[in-house]
Design an enzyme around this catalytic site. Structure first.
Site, PDB file in Angstrom:
ATOM      1  N   PHE A  32      66.829  62.522  51.183  1.00  0.00           N
ATOM      2  CA  PHE A  32      67.273  60.853  51.294  1.00  0.00           C
ATOM      3  C   PHE A  32      66.827  60.473  49.854  1.00  0.00           C
ATOM      4  CE2 PHE A  32      65.116  56.888  52.350  1.00  0.00           C
ATOM      5  CZ  PHE A  32      66.774  56.123  53.038  1.00  0.00           C
ATOM      6  N   SER A 100      65.129  68.632  52.714  1.00  0.00           N
ATOM      7  CA  SER A 100      64.573  67.288  53.315  1.00  0.00           C
ATOM      8  C   SER A 100      65.467  66.887  54.295  1.00  0.00           C
ATOM      9  CB  SER A 100      64.490  66.304  51.735  1.00  0.00           C
ATOM     10  OG  SER A 100      63.994  65.192  52.598  1.00  0.00           O
ATOM     11  N   MET A 101      66.021  65.577  53.847  1.00  0.00           N
ATOM     12  CA  MET A 101      67.030  64.936  55.238  1.00  0.00           C
ATOM     13  C   MET A 101      68.021  65.332  55.559  1.00  0.00           C
ATOM     14  SD  MET A 101      69.822  63.210  54.918  1.00  0.00           S
ATOM     15  CE  MET A 101      69.990  61.778  53.577  1.00  0.00           C
ATOM     16  N   ASP A 201      53.267  69.447  49.870  1.00  0.00           N
ATOM     17  CA  ASP A 201      54.169  68.815  50.329  1.00  0.00           C
ATOM     18  C   ASP A 201      53.959  67.181  50.023  1.00  0.00           C
ATOM     19  OD1 ASP A 201      56.656  67.013  50.597  1.00  0.00           O
ATOM     20  OD2 ASP A 201      57.839  68.513  52.070  1.00  0.00           O
ATOM     21  N   HIS A 231      57.528  68.506  47.156  1.00  0.00           N
ATOM     22  CA  HIS A 231      58.363  68.969  48.704  1.00  0.00           C
ATOM     23  C   HIS A 231      60.305  69.250  47.724  1.00  0.00           C
ATOM     24  CE1 HIS A 231      60.740  66.941  51.764  1.00  0.00           C
ATOM     25  NE2 HIS A 231      61.482  66.356  50.796  1.00  0.00           N
TER      26      HIS A 231
END
Length: 255
Positions: A32, A100-101, A201, A231
């Site tokens: 994202f 991630s997303m 993270d 991250h």
């Protein structure tokens, strides 16, 4: 205006002579407010190993941050699903690699597409959060279009995922809306899973790991900790390890 080529989608054909004679696909999904730049080294490595690769630019990304306030999570899902369809036109099976997303999107594909997907490789997937600020997101998104961005959480100097400088709040609300659909269906995930998690993270907390690993039905599951990356581990010190270990995993689950 010239678009940075690192921001664009990527497609590469299968080279079955490098993958045991069978055409195998890899769907690669960014996170994202990030961009394909965060995943391009991984996507290119998979292509060099002979896998057909589809790395879409998810709607609302790669342009200006305000655009992420105009899309829904289902648009990200449908873009990813269409890319998976393109792979399966020429490939016997496919794996999904996501950051991630993108991990939430990957898990939804695993829930919905079942046996069409042979395995998942997730890097710091974002599927839940302990952050109390999210509780006021429904109100805050009506007042503010965005807050300071969360991109480039990378320990390694000089790396850039070419993400947005702002965090679009209506877009973030769509991420949370996606969780409400994905998380209750996690028991439907049965595919082998290789899960990379950064010990430090600064974008997401450890709740995503507990949420995913505590709910899926997969029996072939391994979580591997990344000690030298933040991250965006796909561009960080552990990127080489992710490439090598994911390649071993993909070769095994698609054999």
């Amino acid at each position: 205006m010239t678009t940075n080529p690192l921001l664009t989608a990527m497609s590469a054909p299968a080279r079955p002579e490098l993958t045991g004679g069978r055409p195998i696909g890899a769907l690669v999904l960014h996170g994202f407010s990030g961009s394909p730049a965060s995943m391009r080294p991984w996507a290119e490595d998979l292509a060099e190993r002979g896998y057909a690769v589809e790395m879409p630019l998810l709607p609302g990304h790669g342009t200006k941050w305000q655009d992420l306030n105009t899309v829904t999570w289902t648009q990200w899902y449908h873009e990813a699903s269409a890319a998976l369809d393109r792979l399966l036109e020429t490939c016997e099976t496919a794996v999904v690699c996501a950051l991630s997303m993108g991990g939430s999107v990957a898990l939804r594909l695993a829930e919905e597409r079942g046996s069409e997907i042979s395995g998942l490789v997730l890097v710091n997937p974002f599927v839940s959060s302990k952050r109390r600020e999210l509780l006021v997101l429904p109100v805050l998104k009506r007042i503010l279009p965005g807050l300071k961005g969360i991109t480039n959480d990378i320990k390694k100097p000089g790396m850039d995922e070419l993400g947005y400088p702002m965090l679009p709040l209506k877009g973030l609300a769509e991420v949370v809306a996606m969780w409400r659909v994905v998380v209750p269906d996690l028991p439907r995930v049965t595919q082998p899973l290789l899960y990379f998690r950064s010990r430090i993270d600064n974008v997401i907390d450890e709740s995503s790991s507990a949420t995913v690993l505590g709910a899926i039905s997969s029996t072939d599951v391994e979580e591997r900790l990344l000690e030298e990356s933040f991250h965006v581990a796909t561009l960080d010190h552990d990127a080489g390890r992710i490439l090598e270990e994911s390649a071993e995993f993909i070769a095994r689950v698609t054999s």
